[in-house]
Motif scaffolding. Structure first.
Motif, short mmCIF file in Angstrom:
data_model
loop_
_atom_site.label_atom_id
_atom_site.label_comp_id
_atom_site.label_asym_id
_atom_site.label_seq_id
_atom_site.Cartn_x
_atom_site.Cartn_y
_atom_site.Cartn_z
N THR A 195 82.00 2.72 59.25
CA THR A 195 81.34 2.78 60.56
C THR A 195 81.52 1.47 61.29
O THR A 195 81.68 0.39 60.67
N ARG A 216 79.24 0.03 62.97
CA ARG A 216 78.05 -0.76 62.66
C ARG A 216 78.23 -1.55 61.37
O ARG A 216 77.91 -2.75 61.31
N ARG A 270 76.02 6.84 70.45
CA ARG A 270 75.68 8.00 69.63
C ARG A 270 75.16 9.15 70.50
O ARG A 270 75.50 10.32 70.28
#
Length: 470
Positions: free
Chosen positions: A23, A25, A201
């Motif tokens: 990801t 993140r 998101r």
């Protein structure tokens, strides 16, 4: 060799991708953790090096202070060097060596091998400091005591274990603080990146669900950081194009159904008539001819509209007037009159021998047909079609007027006259889906022309088709 190196690089890249976070993140958090770790290591090494140097300086200062105190008890004014007795001899004599030249006058008890280190340091002369490791780290410093008949030398020693313990404690404390700081950095980075990526998101969920396309939601309608704001603007632009394509698709579907209704109605009527009563061979051939002409008309309509829809992108990027071919206006209009079964009170007129339009006949028929159908729907007693070349300033244009003596267009509706699916009075008893006029204008514009309504004409309605001359 090149193939082996390429396979090795590919395997290394694949392994790195498998082991690394998947990801964004996680990747950003790992980059932040790695950067913070490198910075912490550099700062920790630098801090502990400075702290250790500071501790060694403190040890040297203490040794010099003790040496200076011992030097006050050494008398070098006589012919020989003497050590004076004081009330603090026990304190001063601890780890202290006193030399007269190279001769040892006093040494601490149980000094052992450390005395050899003190002898070597005293023999070198001057004010010096050395470190020895004999059953533990020790620091020795020498201080000369000058005299008229010879110099004396004082050597003091200090155990460095407490200082080294302090340095180790500082190192362990620094490492513990580094670990806490790195854990906080990683947690805060993940939290911050997660909060920053929350709009992305949300955008992803909207795009997956399709709600953004179906509804009027905009990705860039809320406040975002600059990068996400630009992403939202790009997504909004993409959605606008998608909505435009969907709108064109629905419009094309409506236009096809609108244009195919008339020839399909002729086919159905002819078949119903043929089934309800006996027909002669001549009448059957005539019915077949009518059905064939209607089917050919349907195929022409489909080809024209589909070609126009297929060329929309090229038309938008190219200059107007991309249609190729020419069509004589009067024969095309008369063919439409026959195909639409218009009443006999329709008047067709032309200036001179009749102008030629610079568009294919099928396209000209598709432009004029909705206007004739609209005039037939609302005319009371007369429909007039007039073709002529544009006067004066635009000799390269051909105009076609379609005029009826019906009720005209209400002034409040004129701004929406060419909008798809709009009708001035849906309950007026006339058929129609409100697609004919928008279709005529769109096809005319695709060919570099225009369809307009004359608001100053009355009573009735007058529509003017402008096309390139052939």
């Amino acid at each position: 060799m090149n193939g082996l190196a390429s396979r090795t690089r590919s395997a290394t890249t694949a392994l790195r991708h498998r082991l690394g976070p998947r990801t964004l993140r996680g990747r950003l958090s790992l980059v932040a953790l790695t950067t913070a770790t490198l910075l912490m290591v550099v700062l920790t090494v630098a801090f502990n090096a400075v702290a250790q140097q500071r501790l060694w300086h403190q040890a040297d200062d203490e040794l010099r202070t003790r040496a200076a105190a011992v030097a006050t008890t050494v008398d070098t004014g006589g012919t020989t060097v003497r050590v004076l007795e004081t009330s603090h001899d026990d304190v001063l004599d601890a780890d202290v060596w006193i030399y007269a030249g190279r001769r040892l006058l006093e040494a601490p008890p149980n000094a052992g091998s450390l005395t050899r280190v003190a002898d070597a340091l005293a023999g070198r002369g001057g004010q010096r400091c050395v470190t020895a490791d004999l059953h533990g780290p020790l620091r020795l410093c020498s201080r000369p005591v000058p005299g008229p008949h010879g110099d004396a030398m004082v050597v003091t020693a200090l155990d460095l274990s407490p200082y080294r313990s302090s340095a180790d404690t500082l190192l362990v404390g620094s490492l513990a603080l580094d670990a806490v700081m790195l854990a906080c950095t990683y947690a805060l980075t993940r939290l911050a990146v997660g909060r920053a990526l929350r709009p992305v998101r949300t955008m992803t969920e909207q795009a997956v669900q399709g709600s953004a396309v179906a509804s009027g939601e905009r990705f860039g309608s809320t406040r975002h950081p600059a990068e996400l704001a630009r992403l939202g603007t790009s997504l909004d632009s993409l959605l606008d194009r998608i909505r435009t394509l969907l709108r064109h698709e629905r419009q094309l579907t409506g236009e096809l159904s609108h244009e195919l209704r008339t020839p399909l109605s002729r086919i159905i009527a002819e078949l119903d008539w043929w089934r309800t009563r006996p027909r002669t061979a001549e009448q059957t051939r005539a019915s077949h001819q009518v059905i064939s002409e209607a089917a050919e008309s349907m195929r022409t309509i489909c080809d024209t509209l589909l070609n126009d829809a297929r060329d929309d992108a090229d038309t938008a990027a190219s200059p107007a007037g991309t249609a190729s071919g020419t069509a004589e206006v009067l024969p095309t209009v008369r063919g439409l009159i026959h195909a639409l079964d218009l009443p006999g009170h329709l008047t067709v007129a032309a200036d001179g021998a009749g102008p030629t339009a610079g568009v294919p006949p099928a396209l000209l028929a598709r432009i004029v047909s909705p206007l004739l159908a609209n005039a037939r729907r609302y005319a009371r007693s007369r429909i007039t079609v007039r073709a002529y070349r544009a006067p004066g300033g635009a000799p390269g244009r051909v105009h076609i007027d379609v005029i009826d003596d019906g009720p005209g267009v209400p002034p409040a509706f004129r701004d929406r006259l060419f909008q798809p699916g709009r009708r001035a009075d849906p309950g007026d008893g006339h058929g129609g889906a409100g697609l004919g006029l928008p279709l005529a204008r769109r096809l005319a514009r695709a060919a570099g022309g225009e369809v307009t309504f004359d608001p100053g004409y009355g009573p009735g309605a007058r529509f003017v088709i402008s096309l390139p001359a052939g």
